[in-house]
Scaffold this active site. Structure first.
Site, PDB file in Angstrom:
ATOM      1  N   SER A  69      -6.807  -2.640   2.177  1.00  0.00           N
ATOM      2  CA  SER A  69      -6.348  -2.966   0.828  1.00  0.00           C
ATOM      3  C   SER A  69      -7.048  -4.225   0.337  1.00  0.00           C
ATOM      4  O   SER A  69      -7.458  -5.069   1.138  1.00  0.00           O
ATOM      5  CB  SER A  69      -4.840  -3.221   0.828  1.00  0.00           C
ATOM      6  N   ASP A  70      -7.176  -4.368  -0.981  1.00  0.00           N
ATOM      7  CA  ASP A  70      -7.523  -5.677  -1.510  1.00  0.00           C
ATOM      8  C   ASP A  70      -6.354  -6.599  -1.173  1.00  0.00           C
ATOM      9  O   ASP A  70      -5.243  -6.138  -0.887  1.00  0.00           O
ATOM     10  CB  ASP A  70      -7.765  -5.611  -3.022  1.00  0.00           C
ATOM     11  N   CYS A  71      -6.589  -7.894  -1.194  1.00  0.00           N
ATOM     12  CA  CYS A  71      -5.602  -8.814  -0.620  1.00  0.00           C
ATOM     13  C   CYS A  71      -4.273  -8.766  -1.367  1.00  0.00           C
ATOM     14  O   CYS A  71      -4.216  -9.045  -2.568  1.00  0.00           O
ATOM     15  CB  CYS A  71      -6.173 -10.214  -0.555  1.00  0.00           C
ATOM     16  N   SER A  85      -2.601  -6.088  -2.067  1.00  0.00           N
ATOM     17  CA  SER A  85      -2.467  -4.918  -2.956  1.00  0.00           C
ATOM     18  C   SER A  85      -1.156  -4.166  -2.747  1.00  0.00           C
ATOM     19  O   SER A  85      -0.570  -3.658  -3.702  1.00  0.00           O
ATOM     20  CB  SER A  85      -3.618  -3.929  -2.735  1.00  0.00           C
TER      21      SER A  85
END
Length: 626
Positions: free
Chosen positions: A149-151, A153
């Protein structure tokens, strides 16, 4: 750096999102607006990071990660934030524009990771969409690695998007969708509860952990003492070698784009007694290395680069790029006595950045006024050097006869000043090309950043996006870039007719078809003698009296079906030619792959009828029939 405990071996790079809108603050991280260019860059970047000198495709030097999957290109525009933005994307645009770079990462580059983004796509958070993650990345493309995931997310889809009622549900739907790793602490805090509540079973957790550990294994984490491995002898002394510093300078030289030259460039150092260097970016250091930056070996600023060749005077003219007041009096006084004036202007991370989109395309602060007044007062020619990630509406400078040259240098890295001086004084012949359209200010005044549609809509007056679909006025176009020499193209070889051999019972034998599926036996036997491809040969001649590097772009304009692009890139080749030298550049064109378009439901179709191939001013008509 890893060998001395100062870095890891998994890198969340490259950013391969399409630079769809000129205001996007993170466009600077991307390879530009074209899906083919972004795809080639993506696989090349990934291979460069990952492939080992041992040649074993299962081993990783470092693990790359293609981000941000998918249709992510709004950060914070007029209060619309990436954490809550729902990108409404047609299937046609998804398969035609947004997905190709990610597909290339996985299929061509064998990337070790894909990062899902903060935004929703058509109402679903990307990190919780099983169709996008398990369905496409793992199912269709066969990812050999992990999905991250993006941080935060997963936290975002729960807290900001209210997509689930509880944190445990957010953890469960993300893991079940195909997420293997969470950047942040959310899954660490809430996955156990999700298992205990019966929302996700341990088998799904085991699968995710296995994907993560397989990546560690491919990196050699379980192969004993790292010092005994292939890269175990490297250390910090291998970073700032003279060869690596020269590579930084050469990357900057190759990336600089000459947009305007009235004949003044290159300058002759012998004929210049004084050079006025003016502008808020003239003596910057950190600005040159952009965002997600490393630690430079040493900086050479534009001022330092120019002062290394001729005698210079210097004045910032603006205290920073967003200056509310410009020192016009001081700057004009300097320019009035100098043989040549160089203005180094543009942006920095205070103007365009992650979580910071622009609202207009004007030069920030009072820079435009500074440029106009210096050009009026200057004794000699004025050169404009623009340092930025995104483009500006600089029509005023393009049309000003006193401004003799314009260079766009991007954020050129630690050796930016060396490269700028080398080009201005002719030690290097510029060869860079614009990777994105530079639009006029009027474009962003009528087009909201939040509309994801690539294609124009006559009914609403929507003009479309990027060179592939936008037909309006531009300041500079995709692929623009001048040289100090003149290159010409001549067609040597290309077919005029391609017949697709259809099976006897094919529906298009008995009814009129505008297009065919870009898959099937007719694609495999499309050229005389069998085969699925033909060659285009272009003779390129350097007609000038200096060596130059030239990029040959092969575009095609397909028949007007399925909302097809006005033109799209088929291939590009870079060639170095000495003065008066010529060479033949060969393109292999896969008919059903390279000449097809994506239809309204995301299927590739090959248009029947006239296709127009073009290279520069050269055009060649090709007919595809059944």
């Amino acid at each position: 750096m890893y060998n001395v405990g100062l870095a890891g071996l998994t890198y969340w790079s490259p950013n391969v999102n399409i630079f769809r809108d000129p205001r996007w603050g993170r466009g600077q991280e991307t390879p530009g607006e074209d899906p083919l260019l972004a795809s080639k860059y993506a696989s090349g970047y990934v291979k460069g990071l990952q492939e080992t000198d041992g040649g074993d495709s299962n081993r990783l030097k470092v693990a790359a990660c293609c981000k941000h999957y998918t249709a992510y290109d709004v950060d914070n525009w007029k209060g619309v934030e990436r954490y809550s933005f729902n990108a409404v994307v047609t299937q046609q645009d998804m398969d035609d524009t947004y997905q190709p770079p990610f597909k290339s990462c996985v299929v061509d580059g064998n990337v070790a990771s894909v990062m899902c983004s903060y935004n929703q796509v058509n109402g679903k958070p990307t990190c919780a969409d099983p169709d996008l993650l398990s369905g496409v990345i793992r199912g269709e493309w066969k990812l050999n690695g992990y999905i991250v995931s993006d941080c935060d997310s997963v936290d975002v889809l729960y807290k900001n998007q209210h997509y689930t009622k509880t944190p445990a549900e957010a953890a469960a739907i993300s893991i079940l969708a195909g997420l293997d790793l969470n950047c942040g602490s959310f899954l660490g805090q809430h996955t156990e509860e999700a298992v205990k509540s019966g929302l996700v079973n341990e088998a799904a957790i085991d699968k995710a952990i296995s994907n993560n550990f397989l990546t560690l294994m491919r990196l050699g984490f379980f192969d004993g003492n790292p010092k005994n491995q292939i890269y175990g002898g490297l250390g910090p002394t291998d970073v700032c070698t003279s060869a690596n510093q020269e590579l930084a300078a050469d990357a900057a030289r190759q990336g600089i784009v000459l947009l305007k030259n009235t004949g003044c460039l290159p300058l002759s150092p012998k004929s210049i007694k004084t050079l006025a260097v003016i502008g808020p970016n003239a003596n910057v250091t950190k600005t040159m290395i952009g965002n997600y930056e490393g630690t430079p070996c040493k900086y050479t600023t534009p001022l330092q680069g120019l002062a290394g060749t001729v005698s210079t005077t210097y004045l910032p003219g603006c205290s920073n790029v967003a200056c509310a007041v410009a020192d016009v009096a001081g700057a004009t006084k300097l320019a009035a006595t100098a043989d040549v004036s160089v203005l180094v202007i543009g942006a920095d991370q205070s103007i365009e950045a992650e979580s910071r989109d622009r609202v207009d395309l004007h030069l920030p602060g009072q820079q435009q006024e500074l440029v106009i007044q210096v050009a009026k007062a200057a004794k000699g020619p004025v050169l404009l050097v623009i340092m930025s990630g995104g483009g500006f509406d600089i029509t005023f400078a393009k049309n000003d006869p006193k401004i003799a040259g314009i260079l766009w240098v991007g954020y050129p890295g630690e050796a930016g000043g060396i490269a700028i001086a080398d080009i201005i004084f002719g030690r290097y012949n510029p060869s860079g090309k614009l990777p994105m359209t530079w639009y006029p200010q009027s474009y962003v005044e009528k087009v909201p950043m939040t509309i994801m549609n690539m294609r124009p809509d006559k009914a609403s007056g929507y003009p479309g996006r990027t060179y592939r679909f936008y037909t309006g006025e531009t300041v500079y176009a995709f692929g623009d870039g001048l040289s100090y020499t003149k290159f010409s193209h001549t067609l040597v070889k290309a077919p005029s007719l391609v017949s697709l051999g259809l099976e006897e019972n094919h529906v298009c034998r008995s009814s009129e078809c505008q297009s065919l599926d870009a898959i099937g036996p007719h694609c495999e036997n499309a050229v005389s003698g069998g085969g699925s491809a033909f060659e285009v040969h272009i003779k390129v001649r350097n007609g000038g009296d200096r060596e130059g590097i030239h990029t040959v772009f092969l575009f095609t304009t397909p028949p007007a079906i399925h909302g097809s692009p006005r033109k799209h890139l088929v291939g590009f080749e870079k060639i170095r030619l000495g003065k008066r030298e010529e060479a033949v550049v060969r393109f292999k064109v896969e008919i059903c792959k390279d000449l097809s378009v994506v239809d309204e439901i995301g299927k590739r179709k090959i248009g029947l009828g006239k296709h127009l191939l073009h290279v520069g001013d050269l055009k060649h008509s090709l007919s595809i029939r059944i």
